[in-house]
Design a protein around this motif. Structure first.
Motif, short mmCIF file in Angstrom:
data_model
loop_
_atom_site.label_atom_id
_atom_site.label_comp_id
_atom_site.label_asym_id
_atom_site.label_seq_id
_atom_site.Cartn_x
_atom_site.Cartn_y
_atom_site.Cartn_z
N GLU A 166 3.20 3.67 -0.80
CA GLU A 166 2.20 4.02 -1.81
C GLU A 166 0.99 3.09 -1.78
O GLU A 166 -0.15 3.52 -1.97
CB GLU A 166 2.84 3.99 -3.21
N SER A 185 -2.86 4.19 -1.29
CA SER A 185 -3.90 3.82 -2.27
C SER A 185 -5.08 3.16 -1.58
O SER A 185 -6.25 3.40 -1.95
CB SER A 185 -3.32 2.86 -3.32
N TYR A 241 -7.11 5.94 -0.08
CA TYR A 241 -7.88 6.65 -1.11
C TYR A 241 -9.16 5.86 -1.41
O TYR A 241 -10.26 6.43 -1.47
CB TYR A 241 -7.06 6.79 -2.40
N ALA A 296 -9.52 14.08 -1.12
CA ALA A 296 -8.92 12.83 -1.61
C ALA A 296 -8.71 12.87 -3.12
O ALA A 296 -7.66 12.47 -3.63
CB ALA A 296 -9.80 11.64 -1.22
N ALA A 297 -9.71 13.39 -3.85
CA ALA A 297 -9.62 13.42 -5.31
C ALA A 297 -8.51 14.36 -5.78
O ALA A 297 -7.72 14.02 -6.66
CB ALA A 297 -10.96 13.84 -5.91
N MET A 307 -5.09 12.82 -4.91
CA MET A 307 -4.83 11.62 -5.71
C MET A 307 -4.47 11.99 -7.15
O MET A 307 -3.55 11.43 -7.75
CB MET A 307 -6.05 10.69 -5.70
N GLY A 348 -1.15 14.74 -6.65
CA GLY A 348 -0.03 14.28 -5.84
C GLY A 348 0.70 15.40 -5.12
O GLY A 348 1.74 15.19 -4.51
N SER A 405 -1.36 8.93 5.01
CA SER A 405 -2.35 7.87 5.22
C SER A 405 -3.09 8.06 6.54
O SER A 405 -4.29 7.82 6.64
CB SER A 405 -1.68 6.49 5.22
#
Length: 695
Positions: A3, A7, A10, A157-158, A161, A164, A264
């Motif tokens: 995670e 992050s 992101y 990405a938004a 994020m 999920g 990722s």
């Protein structure tokens, strides 16, 4: 999944998007600062801007109604009927869909703003030479390239994020695809209605120059370059980029029990692609070999930077696989090779264009026959290239475990589209310099300036053909990976229903074969509907041009103070294209839904297979044949085979008018059509499992 590492990516995604937007703002302000002093050019440029904005406003009103209806249907049915599942998922899907349409529309609108700002400045800079004119045209196009890729990375990405859930990304991607389908089709019908009408009445009937201000269709033609080739193609490549990332992320999330941080890796490669494009755009300059070489070399520079950066990232970050890097690298390299082969068939310095020009001296029938033949031959390298890249990516990643083979193909698509920022910059450069050429003629800037603008325009045509080949090929790989995403979504629904999962599609199965046959014919019918739209619209515009030449005294002779009614032609192109764009798009969506309800997931698998193969062939043939005819005409206009006004020239103009709706309306719209039906299939997979006659 790690995670903390996700992050990090992101955060890097948003940082890179901010960098791209900041660079785009700098380029916009730099272009705006360039001088424009010619009163006639300012007047015509304003007319083009107003016409483009009028069309976009009316088109977006129509598309907003469609998007509203589609959002309600999605809210009720997706990802599962609202009365059977978690209604919050349905809300997320509908909101994601609307965000996809909105971001695509915003990118297109800003692209139009910059393109209509750049055209006059490029025309006046052509008086000072090819270098300053090229830089303005290219940087104007680069604003569009940076915005499209920045918006796509930001949106993907938004959404992931916040939710999920990668399946929600399919809703976002469908929003981008549905808007792109209609924007490309509508813009394509508009631009080719005006282009065909202006060429036939001006060059063939009256023997007047291409951008002569006496021609009532000339402003509509220049407006069309912007709404078709800037807004339309921008929406198209925004859709392709989002679809490639969405399909990769859906498959990546379905892979479990491994140490590879697949999600990722998708974001990392997308970030580095945007960063490499920024560097490539910043370093683009014209050298001694001219604008075509400058545009191509900037693409190669971007490619090399991307390969190096992704190799470093793969070595540095734990869990990144060299096999997946290999799949992405193969996709990108095959994309570049496809671009080079497309260039061979469409560049006026290469044998095919010269041979078609030679054939034109024997009449228009031979122009058309030879152009069609080379168009079909040109599809071979691209189709083989797509097949090889899919096969190599599949075999490279197959040893990694179940599901990785299809993930490898999806990463090949991500790799091929990684430098899409540079590809769109090259593509948007085309209509800017095309407009600049027209403005140079209408502004009376002289033969030398027009010759400079012609050289820039010829490079734009060649590179546009290359970018279309690139985007169609990338769509092919993307849709193969979307087929994998469809299987993943369908298997989830089948598991929930207690049924056996799909492991493949047997073409000897009657439901699969039924789907293959229906899927194969959809791109042909879709193309026919768009080309008939151009045909009907152009006939109306030709009649209007004849009316004006016959009724406005002094127009034909070009007497001072006598102006054509440009707005009448703009209105014909606008109203006609808006009338024609919805039926073609709806036909493809309805066909997908009908096949799904008849044969279930198996029939849809066959439908997608037939659609991909048929669609890629028709799209590549049309785009390349159209580009070849366009540059054949320009090659003759430059003095070959008798030059302007000769029988060869008239034959080449007829070839070009046949090729116009091929390359700018139907051809590049097909890859969006393929993506749309694939996304509809994935989104409705659970519905097809629950309700179908023969599954």
């Amino acid at each position: 999944m790690d995670e903390s590492q996700l992050s990090l990516f992101y955060g890097l995604s948003f940082l890179c998007v901010a960098l791209a937007f900041a660079f785009a703002a700098y380029l916009y302000l730099w272009v705006k600062k360039q001088k424009t002093e010619n009163a006639k050019i300012q007047e015509v440029s304003l007319l083009i801007k107003q016409g483009a904005n009028t069309f976009m406003r009316r088109e977006y009103k129509v598309l907003a109604k469609f998007a509203g209806v589609a959002a309600i249907v999605i809210l009720i049915l997706l990802p599962s009927p609202i009365w059977t599942g978690d209604f919050l998922d349905n809300i997320k899907m509908a909101v994601a869909y609307l965000c996809g349409t909105a971001l695509s529309a915003i990118a297109g609108k800003i692209g139009i703003l910059v393109a209509t700002l750049s055209n006059a400045r490029t025309a006046e800079a052509a008086q000072r030479g090819i270098k300053p004119a090229f830089l303005i045209g290219f940087r104007g196009g680069a604003v569009m390239g940076l915005l499209v890729v920045g918006c796509s990375l930001l949106g993907v990405a938004a959404v992931l994020m916040v939710t999920g859930d990668s399946s929600i990304l399919l809703g976002f991607s469908f929003g981008a695809s549905s808007l792109a389908l209609f924007a490309k089709a509508g813009g394509g019908i508009f631009t080719k209605t005006a282009d065909v009408s202006a060429d036939l009445t001006g060059k063939v009937e009256l023997g007047i120059p291409e951008d002569d201000p006496r021609n009532p269709a000339v402003i509509a033609d220049n407006v069309g370059d912007n709404v078709g080739d800037v807004a339309g193609m921008g929406a198209d490549l925004f859709d392709s980029n989002v679809a490639a990332m969405a399909s990769s992320l859906v498959i990546a999330q379905s892979l479990s029990g491994t140490g590879f941080n697949n999600v990722s890796m998708v974001f990392c490669y997308a970030i580095l692609g945007l960063f490499a494009s920024i560097i490539g755009i910043a370093t683009a300059r014209v050298g001694k070999k001219g604008p075509t070489s400058a545009l191509n070399s900037s693409t190669y520079v971007t490619t090399a930077i991307y390969l190096v950066l992704t190799a470093i990232a793969t070595a540095v970050f734990p869990g990144f696989s060299w096999r997946i890097w290999g799949a992405a690298a193969v996709g990108l390299l095959v994309g570049v090779i496809i671009g080079i082969t497309t260039d061979y068939f469409t560049d006026d310095s290469k044998p095919p264009v010269k041979k078609v020009a030679k054939a034109s001296s024997s009449g228009p029938a031979f122009t058309v026959l030879s152009g069609i033949s080379y168009g079909f031959i040109s599809a071979l390298p691209a189709m083989v290239g797509i097949a090889i890249s899919a096969l190599v990516a599949y075999k490279l990643c197959e040893p990694m475990g179940e599901g990785y083979a299809i993930f490898g193909i999806s990463m090949a698509a991500v790799g091929m589209l990684s430098i899409v920022g540079m590809i769109i910059s090259n593509d948007a450069y085309g209509p800017i310099v095309d407009n600049a050429r027209g403005l140079a003629e209408m502004g009376g800037l002289g033969e030398e300036t027009i010759r400079t603008a012609d050289e820039l325009d010829s490079a734009g045509n060649t590179v546009k053909a290359v970018t279309k080949g690139f985007s169609i090929s990338a769509a092919g790989l993307t849709v193969i990976s979307l087929l994998g995403a469809f299987m993943s979504e369908a298997n989830d629904a089948l598991a929930a229903a207690g049924r056996d999962p799909i492991t493949g599609f047997d073409i000897m199965s009657p439901t699969v074969f039924f789907g293959v046959l229906v899927g194969a014919v959809v791109p042909a019918v879709f193309s026919a509907m768009l080309i008939l739209g151009v045909d009907k619209n152009a006939q109306r515009m030709v009649a209007e041009i004849h009316r004006q030449f016959n009724s406005i005294k002094g127009l034909r002779e070009g007497k001072p103070g006598v102006k054509p009614e440009y707005d009448k032609c703009i209105d014909i192109a606008t109203s006609g294209s808006l009338r024609e764009l919805i039926p073609a798009g709806l036909m493809t969506i309805i066909a997908t839904v009908v096949v799904g309800f008849i044969g279930g997931p198996s029939a849809i698998g066959g439908f997608l297979l037939g659609n991909i193969v048929s669609g890629l062939l028709i799209a590549l043939f049309m785009s390349n044949a159209g580009g070849l005819w366009d540059n054949c005409k320009k090659y003759i206009e430059a003095g070959a085979e008798g030059g302007k006004g000769s029988d060869s020239h008239k034959a080449a103009v007829i070839g070009d008018t046949v090729g116009d709706p091929f390359k700018d309306t139907a051809g590049p719209s097909i890859n969006t059509q393929i993506t749309v039906v694939s996304l509809v299939s994935s989104l409705l997979s659970s519905v097809f499992v629950m309700f179908s006659f023969f599954s």
